[in-house]
Design an enzyme around this catalytic site. Structure first.
Site, PDB file in Angstrom:
ATOM      1  N   LYS A 139      57.769  40.315  42.474  1.00 60.38           N
ATOM      2  CA  LYS A 139      56.942  41.359  43.093  1.00 60.38           C
ATOM      3  C   LYS A 139      57.679  41.945  44.295  1.00 60.38           C
ATOM      4  O   LYS A 139      58.332  41.202  45.047  1.00 60.38           O
ATOM      5  CB  LYS A 139      55.603  40.744  43.519  1.00 60.38           C
ATOM      6  N   SER A 153      46.945  43.286  42.738  1.00 58.44           N
ATOM      7  CA  SER A 153      48.000  44.213  43.043  1.00 58.44           C
ATOM      8  C   SER A 153      49.346  43.871  42.393  1.00 58.44           C
ATOM      9  O   SER A 153      50.238  44.711  42.389  1.00 58.44           O
ATOM     10  CB  SER A 153      48.185  44.274  44.566  1.00 58.44           C
ATOM     11  N   SER A 158      45.189  38.977  43.604  1.00 59.04           N
ATOM     12  CA  SER A 158      46.266  39.816  43.061  1.00 59.04           C
ATOM     13  C   SER A 158      47.175  39.182  42.025  1.00 59.04           C
ATOM     14  O   SER A 158      47.942  39.879  41.375  1.00 59.04           O
ATOM     15  CB  SER A 158      47.126  40.359  44.190  1.00 59.04           C
TER      16      SER A 158
HETATM   17  N1  GLN Z   1      42.228  43.569  45.644  1.00 61.01           N
HETATM   18  C1  GLN Z   1      42.280  42.786  46.828  1.00 61.01           C
HETATM   19  C2  GLN Z   1      42.618  43.668  48.012  1.00 61.01           C
HETATM   20  O1  GLN Z   1      42.780  44.799  47.801  1.00 61.01           O
HETATM   21  C3  GLN Z   1      43.267  41.679  46.686  1.00 61.01           C
HETATM   22  C4  GLN Z   1      44.669  42.112  46.850  1.00 61.01           C
HETATM   23  C5  GLN Z   1      45.637  40.972  46.854  1.00 61.01           C
HETATM   24  O2  GLN Z   1      45.320  39.861  46.445  1.00 61.01           O
HETATM   25  N2  GLN Z   1      46.803  41.243  47.384  1.00 61.01           N
HETATM   26  O3  GLN Z   1      42.707  43.248  49.113  1.00 61.01           O
END
Ligand code: GLN
Length: 466
Positions: free
Chosen positions: A67, A142, A166
């Protein structure tokens, strides 16, 4: 999809170079947009070395995708943001050092929501990633690029990060396995922070075994991350067993509220299968669940507003064409470099931390966080693991939710409580509805990775979903 053992077999039959070259051929033709940066030359060079000198380590010459919020020495690392375009870290994250020590070959950096803020990989400056099961749909986020690359057979394993779901959300939407480890199990040294009290780096693979293997490589104490836990090095992959007899499963009904019928059915069928295999199942209450999402977003945004202050147009990435004074540089670069969602979160986070509102929002969210942690502690006095749907629905269409941030935030309702409590959880594929995969989430107490991996492995062996 291809497993680590399949790719190792292919590399023996052909060569590491040919195998990795064929992955690049596939990625270059791909419509998924799973990668921001490919590291073709270095990867092929390392493959040739492995062919010549033999492989070493747990991941000898196995290709992996990373990532793009994990620092890689000499390889552009952008967090999918314009503000970091062209930023090349001068050092490797701890997990990258571990991967290299075990012989893995990095083939590229994967697409994500900008600064990991999102659940759909649509907020990337480099355009959205597409779901391999239906190109008109999101891969989740994400870490959507990492999950889509594994699901699309572009790489066998990948790393993501999970602040509020994410890793597990895209694992669920793309039909792969994804794990969020216990807070403190994997060093965050070199992970570009979004909300550091919540996040962990986590592995993706097409099987529980590959996820366990990758966890074995990346877990362990690192003095450079003060929240890294001192523990003995585990070999989870050797402990995987096809056995859930006597296991006590807790089912929290709070996590089934508002969940799509297909997902609800698939997860309940999954629980029934584990019961048939010898586990027992009972209902448990996690009464503060309904406050988790609000608490998570206050804490995550507050931490983000502080963490992202370091992007000032001087130290990293994007720069102004002409030198200006510091205040002007700071405002102009941030106005130009950050996307809308990141700006929204910096504004809301700053507000929640400001004098006069701090107590009403941030402090209150921290109190709720403690209650949520206690809910889990109480539940794990009665049961060994908890099982819930990972996501309340299957993958949605690209563009469907992007103009309504609250509806996107709501999608995280079942994944954020574990980050608030710091407990580990894994998403395994548990079925398909209308051609789209769905995920079942298995949650354990702190450092119970061995147990949740075993339950997931047993389920995977008998469910025949893949
Ligand atoms: N969707 C969640 C957020 O927007 C989690 C994102 C993540 O785990 N990086 O914060």
């Amino acid at each position: 999809m291809m497993s680590v053992s399949e790719i190792k077999r292919r590399m023996e039959e052909e060569s590491a170079e040919e195998t990795i070259q064929s992955l690049f051929d596939k990625i270059e033709r791909s419509k998924l947009n799973a990668f921001i940066t490919l590291t073709k030359e270095q990867a092929l060079e390392e493959a040739r070395k492995a062919d010549k000198n033999g492989t070493r380590g747990l991941l000898g010459a196995v290709p992996i995708a990373i990532k793009d919020n994990i620092s890689t020495k000499g390889i552009q690392t952008t967090c999918a943001s314009k503000i970091l375009k062209g930023y090349v870290p001068p050092y490797d994250a701890h997990v990258i050092e571990r991967l290299k020590a075990e012989g893995a070959i990095i083939i590229g950096k994967t697409n994500m929501d900008e600064f990991a803020m999102g659940s759909s990989t649509e907020t990337s400056f480099f355009g959205p990633t597409r779901n391999p099961h239906d190109l008109s749909r999101v891969p989740g986020g994400s870490s959507g690029g990492s999950a889509a690359a594994v699901a699309g057979g572009e790489v066998p394993i990948a790393l993501g990060s999970d602040t509020g779901g994410s890793v597990r959300c895209p694992a669920s939407f793309c039909g792969v396995v994804g794990l969020k480890p216990t807070y403190g199990m994997v060093s965050r040294y070199g992970l570009i922070s979004y909300a550091n009290s919540l996040e962990q780096i986590g592995p993706f693979g097409c099987s529980v075994e590959d996820v366990a293997l990758l966890l074995d490589v990346i877990a362990g104490h690192d003095p450079r991350d003060s929240t890294s836990h001192v523990m003995k090095k585990n070999r989870y992959v050797d402990e995987l067993k096809d056995d859930v007899s006597g296991l006590k499963i807790g089912v929290p009904e709070e996590y089934f509220e508002g969940v799509d019928k297909d997902v609800d059915n698939a997860v309940r069928d999954g629980i029934t299968l584990l019961e048939e295999l010898g586990a027992s199942c009972s209902e448990v209450a996690l009464p503060h669940t309904k406050y988790a999402l609000a608490s998570y977003y206050i804490i995550a945004m507050s931490e983000a507003s502080s963490n992202l202050a370091r992007f000032d147009g001087v130290r990293y990435g994007l720069r102004l064409e002409k030198d200006k004074d510091w205040h002007t540089t700071f405002s102009e670069i941030r106005a130009e470099g950050f996307g809308e969602e990141v700006k929204r979160r910096i504004l809301l986070g700053t507000y929640a931390l400001s004098a006069g509102y701090y107590g009403r929002y941030y402090l209150k969210a921290l109190k709720v966080r403690t209650l949520i942690k206690q809910d889990f502690e109480n539940a794990f006095k009665k049961v060994d693991v908890l099982i819930t749907p990972t996501m309340p629905c299957a993958a949605f269409k690209i563009g469907e939710k992007i103009d309504d941030p609250l509806s996107l935030y709501l999608a995280d309702v079942n994944t954020v409580p574990m980050n608030l409590a710091g407990v580990p959880s894994i998403s395994v594929p548990c079925g398909f509805a209308n051609g789209l995969p769905m995920g079942m989430q298995i949650i354990g107490g702190h450092f119970d990775e061995g147990l949740i991996l075993r339950v997931a492995h047993t389920f995977e062996k008998h469910a025949g979903v893949a």
